[in-house]
Design a protein around this motif. Structure first.
Motif, PDB file in Angstrom:
ATOM      1  N   UNK A  52       0.806  -1.224   0.000  1.00  0.00           N
ATOM      2  CA  UNK A  52       0.000   0.000   0.000  1.00  0.00           C
ATOM      3  C   UNK A  52       0.839   1.273   0.000  1.00  0.00           C
ATOM      4  N   UNK A  53       2.159   1.124  -0.114  1.00  0.00           N
ATOM      5  CA  UNK A  53       3.037   2.284  -0.180  1.00  0.00           C
ATOM      6  C   UNK A  53       3.325   2.945   1.152  1.00  0.00           C
ATOM      7  N   UNK A  54       2.940   2.311   2.246  1.00  0.00           N
ATOM      8  CA  UNK A  54       3.194   2.873   3.575  1.00  0.00           C
ATOM      9  C   UNK A  54       4.595   2.531   4.074  1.00  0.00           C
ATOM     10  N   UNK A  55       5.277   1.645   3.374  1.00  0.00           N
ATOM     11  CA  UNK A  55       6.602   1.181   3.777  1.00  0.00           C
ATOM     12  C   UNK A  55       7.473   1.114   2.527  1.00  0.00           C
ATOM     13  N   UNK A  56       8.760   1.398   2.694  1.00  0.00           N
ATOM     14  CA  UNK A  56       9.691   1.299   1.576  1.00  0.00           C
ATOM     15  C   UNK A  56      10.795   0.316   1.944  1.00  0.00           C
ATOM     16  N   UNK A  57      11.209  -0.466   0.969  1.00  0.00           N
ATOM     17  CA  UNK A  57      12.304  -1.399   1.225  1.00  0.00           C
ATOM     18  C   UNK A  57      13.643  -0.699   0.989  1.00  0.00           C
ATOM     19  N   UNK A  58      14.667  -1.227   1.640  1.00  0.00           N
ATOM     20  CA  UNK A  58      16.012  -0.688   1.519  1.00  0.00           C
ATOM     21  C   UNK A  58      16.936  -1.846   1.170  1.00  0.00           C
ATOM     22  N   UNK A  59      17.811  -1.646   0.202  1.00  0.00           N
ATOM     23  CA  UNK A  59      18.786  -2.664  -0.163  1.00  0.00           C
ATOM     24  C   UNK A  59      19.633  -3.002   1.060  1.00  0.00           C
ATOM     25  N   UNK A  60      19.779  -4.290   1.374  1.00  0.00           N
ATOM     26  CA  UNK A  60      20.469  -4.715   2.582  1.00  0.00           C
ATOM     27  C   UNK A  60      21.928  -4.263   2.603  1.00  0.00           C
ATOM     28  N   UNK A  61      22.624  -4.355   1.483  1.00  0.00           N
ATOM     29  CA  UNK A  61      24.020  -3.925   1.445  1.00  0.00           C
ATOM     30  C   UNK A  61      24.137  -2.427   1.749  1.00  0.00           C
ATOM     31  N   UNK A  63      21.950  -0.653   3.442  1.00  0.00           N
ATOM     32  CA  UNK A  63      21.544  -0.469   4.831  1.00  0.00           C
ATOM     33  C   UNK A  63      22.701  -0.768   5.771  1.00  0.00           C
ATOM     34  N   UNK A  64      23.450  -1.830   5.510  1.00  0.00           N
ATOM     35  CA  UNK A  64      24.592  -2.166   6.360  1.00  0.00           C
ATOM     36  C   UNK A  64      25.646  -1.058   6.328  1.00  0.00           C
ATOM     37  N   UNK A  65      25.887  -0.502   5.153  1.00  0.00           N
ATOM     38  CA  UNK A  65      26.866   0.589   5.025  1.00  0.00           C
ATOM     39  C   UNK A  65      26.415   1.788   5.854  1.00  0.00           C
ATOM     40  N   UNK A  66      25.143   2.143   5.738  1.00  0.00           N
ATOM     41  CA  UNK A  66      24.618   3.288   6.487  1.00  0.00           C
ATOM     42  C   UNK A  66      24.663   3.040   7.988  1.00  0.00           C
ATOM     43  N   UNK A  67      24.332   1.829   8.421  1.00  0.00           N
ATOM     44  CA  UNK A  67      24.371   1.515   9.851  1.00  0.00           C
ATOM     45  C   UNK A  67      25.803   1.563  10.376  1.00  0.00           C
ATOM     46  N   UNK A  68      26.742   1.062   9.606  1.00  0.00           N
ATOM     47  CA  UNK A  68      28.134   1.114  10.033  1.00  0.00           C
ATOM     48  C   UNK A  68      28.619   2.553  10.183  1.00  0.00           C
TER      49      UNK A  68
END
Length: 72
Positions: A52-61, A63-68
C-alpha cells in the motif's frame, strides 16, 4: 564446560562484525528454525504496508553501510 569470551575491550565496529558473522552462521541452519506465530503476522503486516506504499524497502548492502557509518 562453559566458554567465556571477553568482549568489553572490542570496539563497537568489531562487535557488530562479530554479530554479523554469528548471524550469517545461524542463517545456514534455517531448516531447524521454527518461527513463532506472531512472526508470520508481523511479516504479513509489513507486506501489506509495502503493497500500500506505507513502507519502503532498503537494499540490505546499502543499509549495512549506512548503519556502520552511524555506529563507527
Amino acid at each position: 564446560m562453559q566458554n567465556t569470551i571477553e568482549i568489553t575491550h572490542l570496539s563497537r565496529v568489531e562487535k557488530l562484525r562479530i554479530m554479523e558473522a554469528i548471524w550469517d552462521d545461524l542463517t545456514h541452519e534455517e531448516e531447524s528454525l521454527v518461527s513463532p506465530d506472531w512472526h508470520k503476522q508481523a511479516l504479513q503486516e509489513t507486506e501489506h504496508r509495502l503493497a500500500t506504499g506505507q513502507e519502503q524497502s532498503v537494499d540490505w548492502q546499502k543499509a549495512k553501510i549506512e548503519l556502520r557509518k552511524r555506529f563507527e
